[in-house]
Design an enzyme around this catalytic site. Structure first.
Site, short mmCIF file in Angstrom:
data_model
loop_
_atom_site.label_atom_id
_atom_site.label_comp_id
_atom_site.label_asym_id
_atom_site.label_seq_id
_atom_site.Cartn_x
_atom_site.Cartn_y
_atom_site.Cartn_z
N SER A 85 -34.68 -80.13 31.30
CA SER A 85 -33.94 -79.33 30.33
C SER A 85 -34.38 -79.70 28.91
O SER A 85 -34.71 -78.84 28.10
CB SER A 85 -32.44 -79.59 30.52
N HIS A 94 -33.63 -85.23 19.53
CA HIS A 94 -32.69 -84.70 20.51
C HIS A 94 -31.90 -85.87 21.09
O HIS A 94 -32.43 -86.96 21.23
CB HIS A 94 -33.47 -84.01 21.62
N LYS A 108 -37.47 -77.49 26.39
CA LYS A 108 -37.13 -76.97 25.07
C LYS A 108 -37.97 -77.62 23.97
O LYS A 108 -38.39 -76.94 23.04
CB LYS A 108 -35.64 -77.21 24.78
N ARG A 153 -24.59 -75.75 34.75
CA ARG A 153 -24.41 -77.20 34.98
C ARG A 153 -23.14 -77.69 34.30
O ARG A 153 -22.43 -78.54 34.82
CB ARG A 153 -25.63 -77.97 34.44
N ASP A 198 -33.35 -72.47 30.81
CA ASP A 198 -32.45 -73.58 30.51
C ASP A 198 -31.08 -73.07 30.06
O ASP A 198 -30.06 -73.67 30.38
CB ASP A 198 -33.03 -74.50 29.42
N1 URA Z 1 -29.38 -82.25 26.58
C1 URA Z 1 -30.05 -81.18 27.07
O1 URA Z 1 -30.62 -80.40 26.34
N2 URA Z 1 -30.07 -81.01 28.40
C2 URA Z 1 -29.47 -81.84 29.24
O2 URA Z 1 -29.54 -81.64 30.42
C3 URA Z 1 -28.76 -82.94 28.72
C4 URA Z 1 -28.73 -83.13 27.38
#
Ligand code: URA
Length: 424
Positions: free
Chosen positions: A183, A82, A187, A168, A161
């Protein structure tokens, strides 16, 4: 307890209890807390922060807002990667098939653009036909069959989220360590991978600008991972210039294809090899040099690219129909000298204004638009050299605003490293 109590408490810089955090997340999902109240609390968190205990409680409440995926029917180590988000960050499109071509399982749920940063799912959707939604059984089957599937976050997985992320994005509440950490980690924990690799971007094009903030974010995520018995490796990488040359959805897919074919930009290739070899080394238990050689081999022998083609086809995408806008305009340098700075965040914002990202939740993305840089930091340019080509859709852009993103000076600038640190 009311949501106003919770907002006021955070406004006064006080610590929220686990019950208050759960109340907020539950109320958001059952509709008893309005979007403007959620946004007010988000802004209070951005301004006044959360400590580690609050951040873990928030992560936990977010995980519990949905299902947790069980990937135990997939054989082997499942890796998830990620990025905290950047401009021109097309790494997943290259890294995922490269690793899959080496037998590593990639069962990945990705996100859409956030703020000025692009999202993998928006990029994949620029390939006509590509299905970003899949049921869990088909998702697992595809990973077992061809080692790779990348889909959008299922609505049942961390629904909290999905709501927070969308709000956001449009309320200026993206750049907060507890919000980013909860966040991402909610996930990653809920989607079941064994090894989680996070590229924490640093610099003027990242969500966090300083190395100190990025390190704190990395440590927070490693700590949350530990709390859930997951291995988390954070790589801190530079985002003070866009990654590669292309910014915008289909333009970035094209650059990812070039990289998989061995003709991509040097910085993209360097980052891919750095991240991929770290993962290959960990999964296959080999030294970093051997892992690097394995990764280069997969690019050079075409197997990483073949895996990309197989993956995209398996999800219905038609690469022959990938299109970029035919209408372009160039921005030229107004002086001679070395490019010594690029306002990367502003270039990301300009791409968003062109239609490559969203300003409102309901905005439709124009996949064909974006920017392609012709030069990066350290390049020498003459007056009237092309700095960037803008691929236009139905929105206008001020060329002077694009020109203002480039700083040109008489002296050769200091170049920053691409990888600053690894924290695990
Ligand atoms: N990636 C995400 O999944 N969440 C965030 O808040 C920032 C980057």
């Amino acid at each position: 307890m009311t949501i106003l109590d919770v907002i006021n408490k955070k406004k006064k810089k006080q610590k929220l209890s686990k019950d208050e955090i759960v109340f907020f997340i539950d109320g958001m999902l059952d509709g008893s807390i309005a979007d403007y109240q959620i946004s007010a609390l988000l802004m209070a968190i951005v301004l006044n922060g959360m400590d580690l205990e609050e951040t873990i409680n928030l992560t936990d409440a977010m995980i519990n807002s949905g299902i947790v995926i069980n990937l135990s029917s997939i054989d082997g180590v499942i890796v998830d990667k990620h990025s905290t988000g950047g401009v021109g960050d097309k790494v997943t499109l290259i890294l995922a098939p490269l690793l899959a071509s080496l037998g590593i399982k990639i069962a990945k749920m990705s996100g859409r653009g956030l703020g000025h940063t692009g999202g993998t799912i928006d990029k994949l959707e620029s390939i006509p036909g590509y299905k970003v939604e899949m049921n869990q059984a088909d998702f697992i089957k595809q990973v077992n069959d061809i080692n790779i599937s990348v889909i959008s976050q299922s609505p049942e997985l961390v629904p909290a989220d999905k709501r927070l992320y969308a709000l956001r994005d449009v309320t200026g509440t993206v750049d907060s360590i507890p919000l980013i950490a909860s966040s991402i980690m909610s996930k990653k924990i809920a989607s079941g991978a064994d090894l989680i690799v996070i590229d924490v971007k640093v610099g003027n094009g990242a969500l966090l600008n300083t190395l100190e903030e990025a390190k704190e974010l990395a440590k927070t995520m490693v700590y949350i991972g530990k709390h859930y018995n997951k291995i988390v490796i954070c790589e801190l990488t530079d985002m003070s210039v866009p990654l590669g040359y292309a910014i915008g959805n289909s333009l970035e897919v094209k650059e990812a294809i070039n990289t998989l074919q061995g003709i991509g930009p040097d910085d993209v290739m360097e980052l891919i090899i750095s991240t991929a070899s770290m993962i290959v080394g960990a999964v296959k238990n080999v030294g970093i040099e051997e892992a690097e050689q394995l990764c280069f081999k997969q690019i050079n022998n075409g197997e990483a690219y073949q895996k990309f083609v197989e993956w995209i086809k398996a999800q219905g995408g038609n690469l022959d129909k990938l299109e970029v806008s035919e209408h372009s305009v160039s921005v030229y340098s107004d002086k001679a000298g070395y490019i010594s700075g690029i306002n990367t965040m502003q270039l990301g914002e300009i791409a968003r204004l062109l239609g490559a990202g969203r300003l409102k939740q309901t905005d439709k993305i124009d996949y064909k638009v974006g920017l392609v840089l012709n030069h990066k930091i350290g390049d020498y340019v003459d007056v009237n050299d092309e700095l960037v080509k803008i691929y236009l859709g139905d929105k206008d852009v001020k060329l002077s605003a694009v020109l203002a993103c480039f700083e040109i000076s008489d002296t050769y600038p200091k170049k920053l490293p691409l990888v600053y640190d690894v924290i695990n």
